[in-house]
Design an enzyme around this catalytic site. Structure first.
Site, PDB file in Angstrom:
ATOM      1  N   ARG A 220      -0.244  -6.174  -3.360  1.00 30.70           N
ATOM      2  CA  ARG A 220      -0.533  -5.969  -1.802  1.00 30.70           C
ATOM      3  C   ARG A 220      -0.230  -7.188  -1.141  1.00 30.70           C
ATOM      4  O   ARG A 220      -0.757  -8.502  -1.620  1.00 30.70           O
ATOM      5  CB  ARG A 220      -2.205  -5.750  -1.437  1.00 30.70           C
TER       6      ARG A 220
ATOM      7  N   HIS B  36       2.086   1.819   3.421  1.00 33.47           N
ATOM      8  CA  HIS B  36       1.149   1.835   2.853  1.00 33.47           C
ATOM      9  C   HIS B  36       0.785   3.209   1.896  1.00 33.47           C
ATOM     10  O   HIS B  36       0.319   4.371   2.432  1.00 33.47           O
ATOM     11  CB  HIS B  36      -0.117   1.606   3.676  1.00 33.47           C
TER      12      HIS B  36
ATOM     13  N   GLN C  26      -2.150   5.119   0.286  1.00 27.49           N
ATOM     14  CA  GLN C  26      -3.006   5.611   1.191  1.00 27.49           C
ATOM     15  C   GLN C  26      -2.749   6.900   1.661  1.00 27.49           C
ATOM     16  O   GLN C  26      -3.259   7.774   2.030  1.00 27.49           O
ATOM     17  CB  GLN C  26      -3.237   4.637   2.337  1.00 27.49           C
TER      18      GLN C  26
ATOM     19  N   ASP D  54      -5.622   4.233  13.373  1.00 27.76           N
ATOM     20  CA  ASP D  54      -5.734   2.978  12.557  1.00 27.76           C
ATOM     21  C   ASP D  54      -6.123   1.706  13.565  1.00 27.76           C
ATOM     22  O   ASP D  54      -5.822   2.171  14.580  1.00 27.76           O
ATOM     23  CB  ASP D  54      -4.428   2.703  11.580  1.00 27.76           C
TER      24      ASP D  54
ATOM     25  N   CYS E 223      -7.795   5.319   7.705  1.00 27.22           N
ATOM     26  CA  CYS E 223      -7.743   4.966   6.371  1.00 27.22           C
ATOM     27  C   CYS E 223      -8.674   3.763   5.870  1.00 27.22           C
ATOM     28  O   CYS E 223      -8.969   3.501   4.768  1.00 27.22           O
ATOM     29  CB  CYS E 223      -6.247   4.220   6.118  1.00 27.22           C
TER      30      CYS E 223
ATOM     31  N   ARG F 213      -8.416   8.420  -2.746  1.00 24.54           N
ATOM     32  CA  ARG F 213      -7.619   7.149  -3.123  1.00 24.54           C
ATOM     33  C   ARG F 213      -7.846   7.046  -4.611  1.00 24.54           C
ATOM     34  O   ARG F 213      -6.809   6.884  -5.701  1.00 24.54           O
ATOM     35  CB  ARG F 213      -8.304   5.655  -2.549  1.00 24.54           C
TER      36      ARG F 213
HETATM   37  N1   CP Z   1      -7.620   1.716   3.323  1.00 21.71           N
HETATM   38  C1   CP Z   1      -7.370   0.442   2.435  1.00 21.71           C
HETATM   39  O1   CP Z   1      -6.376   0.414   1.887  1.00 21.71           O
HETATM   40  O2   CP Z   1      -8.321  -0.138   2.489  1.00 21.71           O
HETATM   41  P1   CP Z   1      -8.570  -1.522   1.781  1.00 21.71           P
HETATM   42  O3   CP Z   1      -7.849  -2.392   2.617  1.00 21.71           O
HETATM   43  O4   CP Z   1     -10.024  -1.877   1.858  1.00 21.71           O
HETATM   44  O5   CP Z   1      -7.939  -1.539   0.468  1.00 21.71           O
HETATM   45  N1  NVA Z   2      -3.008  -1.100   9.067  1.00 24.13           N
HETATM   46  C1  NVA Z   2      -3.996  -2.062   8.261  1.00 24.13           C
HETATM   47  C2  NVA Z   2      -4.345  -0.908   6.987  1.00 24.13           C
HETATM   48  C3  NVA Z   2      -5.625  -1.358   6.377  1.00 24.13           C
HETATM   49  C4  NVA Z   2      -5.723  -0.524   5.299  1.00 24.13           C
HETATM   50  C5  NVA Z   2      -3.660  -3.120   7.937  1.00 24.13           C
HETATM   51  O1  NVA Z   2      -2.441  -3.406   7.439  1.00 24.13           O
HETATM   52  O2  NVA Z   2      -4.378  -3.998   7.868  1.00 24.13           O
END
Ligand code: CP
Ligand code: NVA
Length: 299
Positions: free
Chosen positions: A101, A128, A131, A218, A258, A286
């Site tokens: 990530r 993502h 997700q 989101d 998400c 997930r």
């Molecule tokens: N939705 C999601 O990816 O959550 P986290 O940022 O907690 O991993």
């Molecule tokens: N769009 C958000 C998703 C988090 C899971 C971010 O990138 O912070």
């Protein structure tokens, strides 16, 4: 055949997605007893915060017989400037898969190019995909199928919106994105999705949600955009999924997010905590979908 990565939704064909979900459903139902990751390790690099991704991958790897390593990019040499390519080569000598990530999508592509083990995108600024796989699985579970369904996206044209475009490109359902001007998703992904599905971008949220079967949103400011929070708060005024907006959707519509969510901003409390919300199933899924992904790529 060489190793297989999962960097975007479109890395998988429609048939592969369906097979993955059939396996995930068996895992969720408890009828899958194999341990394809026995003796194997998943290295997980995090340059951003995480609750769901970290815990679901860690628990999922354990349940498949393997071990997951949480590597904060601040604590490994990557954070002190060791090249991504070198990190990829070294981790490939110890681990059987890498999940990452981070910020730039190009960094994940570079990691994948230099790793000899499968690489999984656990979120970048651009996408993502893990997700959205779980979200599609949740749609299939709640509505039976995504075929012929209308998915509405309300808010930022961010990493999540981009991955939904990838899903529409692969699976062909109708996707309507309501985004404020200047906050639209990636143009190239939009054009590719449009070639395979009915996809529109509009500033009219009510039109986007009219008759939709899935209503999705989101946060207004994603990780890494904290400095833009105030400007975004202004730009996204009115882009809130509330009960009045949900009334425009199909009577059986589900609400997805998400998470983490900001109640009172992109979604009202009564919607996210109400009967249409599937956000907890979404979070749980997930685990099941990623276990199927791990078994497929690393098993
Ligand atoms: N939705 C999601 O990816 O959550 P986290 O940022 O907690 O991993
Ligand atoms: N769009 C958000 C998703 C988090 C899971 C971010 O990138 O912070």
């Amino acid at each position: 055949m060489g190793k297989r990565d999962f960097l975007t939704i479109t890395d998988f064909s429609r048939d592969e997605i369906v097979r993955l979900f059939d396996l995930a459903a068996r895992m969720k139902a408890g009828s899958y007893r194999e341990q394809p990751l026995r003796g194997k390790t998943l290295a997980m690099i995090f340059a951003k915060s995480s609750t769901r991704t970290r815990v679901s991958y860690e628990v999922g790897t354990y349940q498949l017989g393997g071990q997951a390593l949480f590597l904060s990019s601040r604590d490994i040499q990557l954070g002190r400037g060791e090249p991504i390519a070198d990190t990829a080569r070294v981790l490939s000598r110890y681990a059987h898969g890498i999940m990452i990530r981070t910020f730039a999508h190009a960094d994940v592509e570079e990691l994948a190019r230099h790793a000899s083990v499968p690489v999984i995108n656990g979120l970048t600024d651009a996408s993502h995909p893990c997700q959205v796989l779980a979200d599609l699985f949740t749609v299939r579970e709640a509505l039976g199928t995504w075929e012929g369904k209308v998915v509405a996206w309300v808010g930022d044209g961010n990493n999540m919106a981009n991955s939904w475009l990838g899903a529409a490109e692969r699976l062909g359902f109708e996707l309507r994105l309501a985004c404020p001007e200047g906050y639209e998703p990636d143009r190239g992904r939009f054009e590719r999705a449009k070639a395979n599905a009915t996809v529109v971008i509009t500033e009219d949220l009510e039109a986007a949600v009219e008759g939709a079967h899935v209503v999705n949103t989101d946060v207004w400011a994603s990780m890494g955009q904290e400095g833009e929070s105030e400007a975004r708060r202004q730009a996204f005024q009115g882009y809130t999924v509330d009960a009045a907006l949900m009334r425009r959707a199909d009577p059986a519509a589900i609400f997805l997010h998400c998470l983490p969510a900001h109640r009172g901003e992109e979604v009202s409390t009564d919607v996210i905590d109400g009967p249409r919300s599937r956000v907890w199933d979404q979070a749980e899924n997930r685990l099941h979908v990623q276990k199927a992904l791990l078994a497929t790529l690393m098993g």
